[in-house]
Motif scaffolding. Structure first.
Motif, PDB file in Angstrom:
ATOM      1  N   GLY A 213       9.304   0.956  -7.507  1.00  0.00           N
ATOM      2  CA  GLY A 213       8.657  -0.317  -7.829  1.00  0.00           C
ATOM      3  C   GLY A 213       7.315  -0.186  -8.522  1.00  0.00           C
ATOM      4  O   GLY A 213       6.604  -1.173  -8.681  1.00  0.00           O
ATOM      5  N   SER A 214       6.965   1.017  -8.924  1.00  0.00           N
ATOM      6  CA  SER A 214       5.710   1.228  -9.662  1.00  0.00           C
ATOM      7  C   SER A 214       5.994   2.083 -10.880  1.00  0.00           C
ATOM      8  O   SER A 214       6.736   3.071 -10.801  1.00  0.00           O
ATOM      9  N   THR A 215       5.369   1.718 -12.000  1.00  0.00           N
ATOM     10  CA  THR A 215       5.482   2.537 -13.210  1.00  0.00           C
ATOM     11  C   THR A 215       4.114   3.174 -13.533  1.00  0.00           C
ATOM     12  O   THR A 215       3.928   3.704 -14.623  1.00  0.00           O
ATOM     13  N   ARG A 216       3.231   3.108 -12.550  1.00  0.00           N
ATOM     14  CA  ARG A 216       1.875   3.645 -12.754  1.00  0.00           C
ATOM     15  C   ARG A 216       1.899   5.171 -12.903  1.00  0.00           C
ATOM     16  O   ARG A 216       2.604   5.852 -12.157  1.00  0.00           O
ATOM     17  N   GLU A 217       1.123   5.659 -13.864  1.00  0.00           N
ATOM     18  CA  GLU A 217       0.978   7.113 -13.990  1.00  0.00           C
ATOM     19  C   GLU A 217       0.310   7.627 -12.707  1.00  0.00           C
ATOM     20  O   GLU A 217      -0.692   7.059 -12.256  1.00  0.00           O
ATOM     21  N   GLY A 218       0.862   8.637 -12.097  1.00  0.00           N
ATOM     22  CA  GLY A 218       0.284   9.157 -10.857  1.00  0.00           C
ATOM     23  C   GLY A 218       0.708   8.361  -9.627  1.00  0.00           C
ATOM     24  O   GLY A 218       0.108   8.508  -8.554  1.00  0.00           O
ATOM     25  N   SER A 219       1.735   7.543  -9.777  1.00  0.00           N
ATOM     26  CA  SER A 219       2.213   6.677  -8.679  1.00  0.00           C
ATOM     27  C   SER A 219       2.593   7.481  -7.433  1.00  0.00           C
ATOM     28  O   SER A 219       3.338   8.458  -7.500  1.00  0.00           O
ATOM     29  N   PHE A 220       2.073   7.028  -6.284  1.00  0.00           N
ATOM     30  CA  PHE A 220       2.425   7.672  -5.019  1.00  0.00           C
ATOM     31  C   PHE A 220       3.876   7.373  -4.637  1.00  0.00           C
ATOM     32  O   PHE A 220       4.534   8.186  -3.974  1.00  0.00           O
ATOM     33  N   ASN A 221       4.349   6.208  -5.037  1.00  0.00           N
ATOM     34  CA  ASN A 221       5.749   5.864  -4.742  1.00  0.00           C
ATOM     35  C   ASN A 221       6.706   6.705  -5.578  1.00  0.00           C
ATOM     36  O   ASN A 221       7.785   7.068  -5.125  1.00  0.00           O
ATOM     37  N   ARG A 222       6.285   7.022  -6.790  1.00  0.00           N
ATOM     38  CA  ARG A 222       7.085   7.949  -7.618  1.00  0.00           C
ATOM     39  C   ARG A 222       7.126   9.326  -6.943  1.00  0.00           C
ATOM     40  O   ARG A 222       8.157   9.994  -6.887  1.00  0.00           O
TER      41      ARG A 222
ATOM     42  N   SER B 281       8.845   1.492  -3.028  1.00  0.00           N
ATOM     43  CA  SER B 281       7.960   0.547  -3.711  1.00  0.00           C
ATOM     44  C   SER B 281       6.631   0.347  -3.003  1.00  0.00           C
ATOM     45  O   SER B 281       6.566   0.303  -1.775  1.00  0.00           O
ATOM     46  N   PRO B 282       5.573   0.141  -3.797  1.00  0.00           N
ATOM     47  CA  PRO B 282       4.300  -0.259  -3.184  1.00  0.00           C
ATOM     48  C   PRO B 282       4.371  -1.702  -2.710  1.00  0.00           C
ATOM     49  O   PRO B 282       5.312  -2.430  -3.031  1.00  0.00           O
ATOM     50  N   GLU B 283       3.344  -2.076  -1.940  1.00  0.00           N
ATOM     51  CA  GLU B 283       3.165  -3.459  -1.495  1.00  0.00           C
ATOM     52  C   GLU B 283       2.057  -4.073  -2.344  1.00  0.00           C
ATOM     53  O   GLU B 283       1.003  -3.461  -2.502  1.00  0.00           O
ATOM     54  N   TYR B 284       2.316  -5.231  -2.895  1.00  0.00           N
ATOM     55  CA  TYR B 284       1.274  -5.967  -3.625  1.00  0.00           C
ATOM     56  C   TYR B 284       0.977  -7.249  -2.865  1.00  0.00           C
ATOM     57  O   TYR B 284       1.857  -8.114  -2.734  1.00  0.00           O
ATOM     58  N   ASN B 285      -0.247  -7.374  -2.379  1.00  0.00           N
ATOM     59  CA  ASN B 285      -0.670  -8.584  -1.672  1.00  0.00           C
ATOM     60  C   ASN B 285       0.348  -9.003  -0.611  1.00  0.00           C
ATOM     61  O   ASN B 285       0.757 -10.167  -0.525  1.00  0.00           O
ATOM     62  N   GLY B 286       0.752  -8.032   0.165  1.00  0.00           N
ATOM     63  CA  GLY B 286       1.635  -8.299   1.290  1.00  0.00           C
ATOM     64  C   GLY B 286       3.083  -8.524   0.916  1.00  0.00           C
ATOM     65  O   GLY B 286       3.902  -8.873   1.771  1.00  0.00           O
ATOM     66  N   SER B 287       3.426  -8.311  -0.345  1.00  0.00           N
ATOM     67  CA  SER B 287       4.812  -8.562  -0.772  1.00  0.00           C
ATOM     68  C   SER B 287       5.253  -7.443  -1.725  1.00  0.00           C
ATOM     69  O   SER B 287       4.609  -6.400  -1.783  1.00  0.00           O
TER      70      SER B 287
ATOM     71  N   ALA C 228       4.896   3.777  -0.129  1.00  0.00           N
ATOM     72  CA  ALA C 228       3.649   4.527   0.008  1.00  0.00           C
ATOM     73  C   ALA C 228       2.511   3.617  -0.430  1.00  0.00           C
ATOM     74  O   ALA C 228       2.638   2.895  -1.426  1.00  0.00           O
ATOM     75  N   SER C 229       1.434   3.629   0.341  1.00  0.00           N
ATOM     76  CA  SER C 229       0.319   2.740   0.028  1.00  0.00           C
ATOM     77  C   SER C 229      -0.990   3.426   0.382  1.00  0.00           C
ATOM     78  O   SER C 229      -1.053   4.226   1.317  1.00  0.00           O
ATOM     79  N   ILE C 230      -2.027   3.064  -0.337  1.00  0.00           N
ATOM     80  CA  ILE C 230      -3.332   3.653  -0.035  1.00  0.00           C
ATOM     81  C   ILE C 230      -3.947   3.036   1.213  1.00  0.00           C
ATOM     82  O   ILE C 230      -4.954   3.520   1.714  1.00  0.00           O
ATOM     83  N   SER C 231      -3.350   1.987   1.724  1.00  0.00           N
ATOM     84  CA  SER C 231      -3.888   1.320   2.921  1.00  0.00           C
ATOM     85  C   SER C 231      -3.378   2.007   4.191  1.00  0.00           C
ATOM     86  O   SER C 231      -2.399   2.752   4.148  1.00  0.00           O
ATOM     87  N   PRO C 232      -4.005   1.716   5.344  1.00  0.00           N
ATOM     88  CA  PRO C 232      -3.540   2.332   6.602  1.00  0.00           C
ATOM     89  C   PRO C 232      -2.201   1.776   7.067  1.00  0.00           C
ATOM     90  O   PRO C 232      -1.629   2.297   8.012  1.00  0.00           O
TER      91      PRO C 232
HETATM   92  C1  LIG Z   1      -2.016  -6.304  -7.295  1.00  0.00           C
HETATM   93  C2  LIG Z   1      -2.134  -5.302  -6.197  1.00  0.00           C
HETATM   94  C3  LIG Z   1      -2.045  -5.707  -4.899  1.00  0.00           C
HETATM   95  C4  LIG Z   1      -2.088  -4.770  -3.858  1.00  0.00           C
HETATM   96  N1  LIG Z   1      -1.897  -5.201  -2.582  1.00  0.00           N
HETATM   97  C5  LIG Z   1      -1.751  -4.293  -1.590  1.00  0.00           C
HETATM   98  C6  LIG Z   1      -1.371  -4.708  -0.288  1.00  0.00           C
HETATM   99  O1  LIG Z   1      -1.169  -5.877  -0.009  1.00  0.00           O
HETATM  100  N2  LIG Z   1      -1.208  -3.766   0.653  1.00  0.00           N
HETATM  101  C7  LIG Z   1      -1.369  -2.431   0.388  1.00  0.00           C
HETATM  102  O2  LIG Z   1      -1.156  -1.618   1.270  1.00  0.00           O
HETATM  103  N3  LIG Z   1      -1.756  -2.004  -0.835  1.00  0.00           N
HETATM  104  C8  LIG Z   1      -1.937  -2.919  -1.837  1.00  0.00           C
HETATM  105  N4  LIG Z   1      -2.280  -2.499  -3.085  1.00  0.00           N
HETATM  106  C9  LIG Z   1      -2.623  -1.106  -3.307  1.00  0.00           C
HETATM  107  C10 LIG Z   1      -1.432  -0.245  -3.550  1.00  0.00           C
HETATM  108  O3  LIG Z   1      -0.901   0.173  -2.313  1.00  0.00           O
HETATM  109  C11 LIG Z   1      -1.834   0.986  -4.345  1.00  0.00           C
HETATM  110  O4  LIG Z   1      -2.339   0.570  -5.589  1.00  0.00           O
HETATM  111  C12 LIG Z   1      -0.706   1.956  -4.501  1.00  0.00           C
HETATM  112  O5  LIG Z   1      -1.219   3.179  -4.936  1.00  0.00           O
HETATM  113  C13 LIG Z   1       0.328   1.437  -5.512  1.00  0.00           C
HETATM  114  O6  LIG Z   1       1.448   2.266  -5.519  1.00  0.00           O
HETATM  115  P1  LIG Z   1       1.674   3.395  -6.642  1.00  0.00           P
HETATM  116  O7  LIG Z   1       0.689   4.492  -6.357  1.00  0.00           O
HETATM  117  O8  LIG Z   1       3.081   3.826  -6.437  1.00  0.00           O
HETATM  118  O9  LIG Z   1       1.436   2.764  -7.991  1.00  0.00           O
HETATM  119  C14 LIG Z   1      -2.263  -3.412  -4.136  1.00  0.00           C
HETATM  120  C15 LIG Z   1      -2.388  -3.007  -5.484  1.00  0.00           C
HETATM  121  C16 LIG Z   1      -2.298  -3.931  -6.488  1.00  0.00           C
HETATM  122  C17 LIG Z   1      -2.372  -3.462  -7.929  1.00  0.00           C
END
Ligand SMILES: Cc1cc2nc3c(=O)[nH]c(=O)nc-3n(C[C@H](O)[C@H](O)[C@H](O)COP(=O)(O)O)c2cc1C
Length: 191
Positions: A9-18, A78-84, A121-125
């Protein structure tokens, strides 16, 4: 041979989910699956719109749908964006859920009866857990059987060693367990 697609769910370079998906792909292959790595950046997919669907169904939406339809199981990482879940992923799932040709509205040929699994995978706890709960609900709605095992990697920026492996043994073993169950359930459902 059991066919599994891995969708990141991420196309970011260096993506942790990748990075997590890379480990999952190795674990799936270890279980004897044939894996298709779906890089959504290689699909020309606009955000789903009913107007586009009516007037200009994207060729790549059809390509993605056909790819999913050919699988026995689907693994979403996939990462989580704003809880979704990220709009990139939701839109891709939505496009592939749409009927094409003379299919009924609820045909769900890309999904119905397949096994699925989720990882984040997420940077949050919290490791993206809230997004995974929503992803589970979506995958159930489109009639996949979501296996109970899952992987959440909190503090992803410190979770991976230089060689790409997870530093902690517990999440690493969960990747293997989830892959094993996904392959077993996908195999059973397609038998
Ligand atoms: C728009 C946006 C919203 C985010 N919301 C959350 C969130 O709700 N919870 C969370 O744990 N991380 C959130 N993050 C941080 C992501 O976990 C972090 O950017 C992660 O590295 C994204 O995954 P990737 O490394 O595979 O790209 C958010 C990042 C973005 C860009």
């Amino acid at each position: 041979m059991t066919q599994i697609a891995v969708i990141v769910g991420s196309t970011r370079e260096g993506s942790f989910n990748r990075a997590l998906a890379k480990l999952a792909i190795a674990a799936l292959e270890q279980q004897g699956a044939t894996v298709t790595d779906v890089d959504l950046a290689t699909f020309d997919l606009p955000i789903y719109s009913a107007a586009l669907e009516t007037h200009a169904f994207p060729a790549d939406a059809l390509r993605l749908k056909s790819l999913f339809a050919a699988q026995d199981g689907l693994l979403f990482v996939s990462p989580e964006y704003n809880g979704s879940i990220p709009p990139l992923l939701k839109s891709a799932i939505d496009w592939a859920s749409r009927p094409t040709g003379d299919e009924s509205l609820v045909a769900l040929t890309a999904y119905r009866g397949k096994a699925s699994a989720v990882m984040s995978a997420s940077i949050s706890p919290f490791g993206g857990l809230r997004g995974l709960m929503q992803l589970r609900q979506i995958l159930s709605t489109i009639q996949t059987l979501v296996i109970p095992e899952q992987v959440v990697i909190p503090n992803a920026h410190t979770a991976f060693a230089d060689d790409g492996r997870l530093k902690d043994a517990l999440p690493a073993s969960l990747v293997d367990m989830t892959a094993a169950r996904l392959v077993a359930v996908a195999r059973a459902l397609s038998a």
